[in-house]
Design an enzyme around this catalytic site. Sequence first.
Site, PDB file in Angstrom:
ATOM      1  N   SER A   1     -38.546 -12.995  29.620  1.00  0.00           N
ATOM      2  CA  SER A   1     -39.222 -12.517  28.480  1.00  0.00           C
ATOM      3  C   SER A   1     -37.896 -11.458  27.814  1.00  0.00           C
ATOM      4  CB  SER A   1     -40.385 -11.917  28.623  1.00  0.00           C
ATOM      5  OG  SER A   1     -41.012 -11.136  27.377  1.00  0.00           O
TER       6      SER A   1
ATOM      7  N   TYR B   1     -46.385  -6.379  33.767  1.00  0.00           N
ATOM      8  CA  TYR B   1     -45.739  -7.561  33.425  1.00  0.00           C
ATOM      9  C   TYR B   1     -44.277  -7.456  33.044  1.00  0.00           C
ATOM     10  CZ  TYR B   1     -45.098 -11.609  29.693  1.00  0.00           C
ATOM     11  OH  TYR B   1     -44.575 -12.598  29.181  1.00  0.00           O
TER      12      TYR B   1
HETATM   13  P1  NAD Z   1     -49.778 -19.817  27.823  1.00  0.00           P
HETATM   14  O1  NAD Z   1     -51.170 -18.907  28.049  1.00  0.00           O
HETATM   15  O2  NAD Z   1     -49.942 -21.051  26.855  1.00  0.00           O
HETATM   16  O3  NAD Z   1     -49.325 -20.317  29.042  1.00  0.00           O
HETATM   17  C1  NAD Z   1     -49.365 -19.599  30.409  1.00  0.00           C
HETATM   18  C2  NAD Z   1     -50.143 -20.469  31.282  1.00  0.00           C
HETATM   19  O4  NAD Z   1     -49.928 -19.818  32.550  1.00  0.00           O
HETATM   20  C3  NAD Z   1     -51.286 -20.985  31.130  1.00  0.00           C
HETATM   21  O5  NAD Z   1     -51.574 -21.916  30.334  1.00  0.00           O
HETATM   22  C4  NAD Z   1     -51.858 -21.048  32.509  1.00  0.00           C
HETATM   23  O6  NAD Z   1     -51.815 -22.485  32.943  1.00  0.00           O
HETATM   24  C5  NAD Z   1     -50.820 -20.306  33.430  1.00  0.00           C
HETATM   25  N1  NAD Z   1     -51.358 -19.532  34.419  1.00  0.00           N
HETATM   26  C6  NAD Z   1     -51.760 -18.223  34.169  1.00  0.00           C
HETATM   27  N2  NAD Z   1     -52.368 -17.644  35.286  1.00  0.00           N
HETATM   28  C7  NAD Z   1     -52.117 -18.631  36.309  1.00  0.00           C
HETATM   29  C8  NAD Z   1     -52.693 -18.822  37.692  1.00  0.00           C
HETATM   30  N3  NAD Z   1     -53.419 -17.894  37.964  1.00  0.00           N
HETATM   31  N4  NAD Z   1     -52.680 -19.863  38.436  1.00  0.00           N
HETATM   32  C9  NAD Z   1     -51.926 -20.952  37.420  1.00  0.00           C
HETATM   33  N5  NAD Z   1     -51.612 -21.055  36.176  1.00  0.00           N
HETATM   34  C10 NAD Z   1     -51.807 -19.786  35.473  1.00  0.00           C
HETATM   35  O7  NAD Z   1     -48.754 -18.731  27.344  1.00  0.00           O
HETATM   36  P2  NAD Z   1     -47.115 -18.915  26.867  1.00  0.00           P
HETATM   37  O8  NAD Z   1     -46.916 -17.709  26.384  1.00  0.00           O
HETATM   38  O9  NAD Z   1     -46.842 -20.352  26.515  1.00  0.00           O
HETATM   39  O10 NAD Z   1     -46.683 -18.517  28.598  1.00  0.00           O
HETATM   40  C11 NAD Z   1     -45.707 -19.344  28.913  1.00  0.00           C
HETATM   41  C12 NAD Z   1     -44.661 -18.488  29.533  1.00  0.00           C
HETATM   42  O11 NAD Z   1     -43.951 -17.644  28.703  1.00  0.00           O
HETATM   43  C13 NAD Z   1     -45.394 -17.148  30.479  1.00  0.00           C
HETATM   44  O12 NAD Z   1     -44.448 -17.045  31.501  1.00  0.00           O
HETATM   45  C14 NAD Z   1     -45.116 -15.921  29.683  1.00  0.00           C
HETATM   46  O13 NAD Z   1     -45.064 -14.764  30.246  1.00  0.00           O
HETATM   47  C15 NAD Z   1     -44.021 -16.327  28.990  1.00  0.00           C
HETATM   48  N6  NAD Z   1     -43.635 -15.410  27.697  1.00  0.00           N
HETATM   49  C16 NAD Z   1     -44.470 -15.748  26.463  1.00  0.00           C
HETATM   50  C17 NAD Z   1     -44.217 -15.057  25.538  1.00  0.00           C
HETATM   51  C18 NAD Z   1     -45.078 -14.971  24.228  1.00  0.00           C
HETATM   52  O14 NAD Z   1     -44.955 -14.316  23.345  1.00  0.00           O
HETATM   53  N7  NAD Z   1     -46.192 -15.857  24.270  1.00  0.00           N
HETATM   54  C19 NAD Z   1     -43.079 -14.140  25.148  1.00  0.00           C
HETATM   55  C20 NAD Z   1     -42.211 -13.953  26.349  1.00  0.00           C
HETATM   56  C21 NAD Z   1     -42.612 -14.680  27.630  1.00  0.00           C
END
Ligand code: NAD
Length: 306
Positions: free
Chosen positions: A198, A211
């Site tokens: 991230s 985080y």
């Molecule tokens: P999202 O909620 O769509 O995806 C995250 C997924 O993580 C969830 O759908 C869930 O299936 C999984 N998850 C969470 N806890 C879990 C558990 N205990 N067991 C199994 N699965 C679990 O959100 P996203 O933003 O698409 O996240 C995807 C990645 O992107 C993550 O690693 C997040 O940290 C990273 N990220 C997101 C952003 C943002 O702004 N959305 C920014 C930087 C990084």
Amino acid sequence: MASQDTHTTTTDQLTLQDPVTRYPAITPPEQSLPGTGLDAEMTPKADLGEHSYRGTGRLEGRKALITGGDSGIGAATAIAFAREGADVVITGLPEEEKDAQHVKEVVEAEGRTCAVILGDLRDKQFCKDLVAQAVEALGGLDILVNNGGKQVAQESIEDIDDEQLEATFDVNILAQFRLVKAALPHLKPGASIINTTSVVTYHAPEVLVDYSATKAAINTFTKSLAQQLAPKGIRVNAVAPGPIWTPLQPSGGQQPEDLPEFGKATPLGRAGQPTELAPAYVFLASPESSYVVGATIPVTGGMPTP
Ligand code: NAD
Ligand code: MG
């Protein structure tokens, strides 16, 4: 006026367009989705590329495991991989089955396989079983996308209890470590591991101390592991998203009162949509990035990174 329902976007990612206006600068209403949240319940909807991502045959016949492929960035990546010719296994929590089934439908409409494996990434045994089941479902494994993640904003470190602290580290970094170990015996030269880190690795917000620490750990894990696995022909890289409109944010990732401004402080002036991340994952998964090893691709809407 631009629709708030970005699902209506049909212009593909290869058409020349203005990145400022490719998507509207959304103003999400304050909302608190239960659990990890569902794409199906977000206001406004996010764009996973269902109606827009155009494949060009870059992952023909490849087999990919994508954690957190039920929603958000992982779902957009699964859809893009399938349009590029790959079969996929996506994971999510049992309560995310509805989102996962949506992705499965979109992937299968491309004539590709999509197996859904639900379980908790905090569970060591699940991490092992997941890889074994994915290998069985796909007949092998070429691409591991370590993308599942947990983010819960808290004003004070004193509000972060042990449960949140341990769950955040378990899901975000320890599961990545375990999944790589389980996948390694199956990966052959040409395989690709892609970890989602991230922008908070570089700009750590004060409300995301736990985080942010895990995301920095993922980035460094990627750099170290990449050197170790490069001689085996296995490339390891990371993607660093900026503010992307996914269920992570309205389910506790941001404080609800911060949601209306989400992503507006970026140079592009808007939050990113999940499908805008997919080309970075496709690039790192495909052999065209053969000399890209231990890199972190920032997809941040212009937020500076080192
Ligand atoms: P999202 O909620 O769509 O995806 C995250 C997924 O993580 C969830 O759908 C869930 O299936 C999984 N998850 C969470 N806890 C879990 C558990 N205990 N067991 C199994 N699965 C679990 O959100 P996203 O933003 O698409 O996240 C995807 C990645 O992107 C993550 O690693 C997040 O940290 C990273 N990220 C997101 C952003 C943002 O702004 N959305 C920014 C930087 C990084
Ligand atoms: Mg989800």
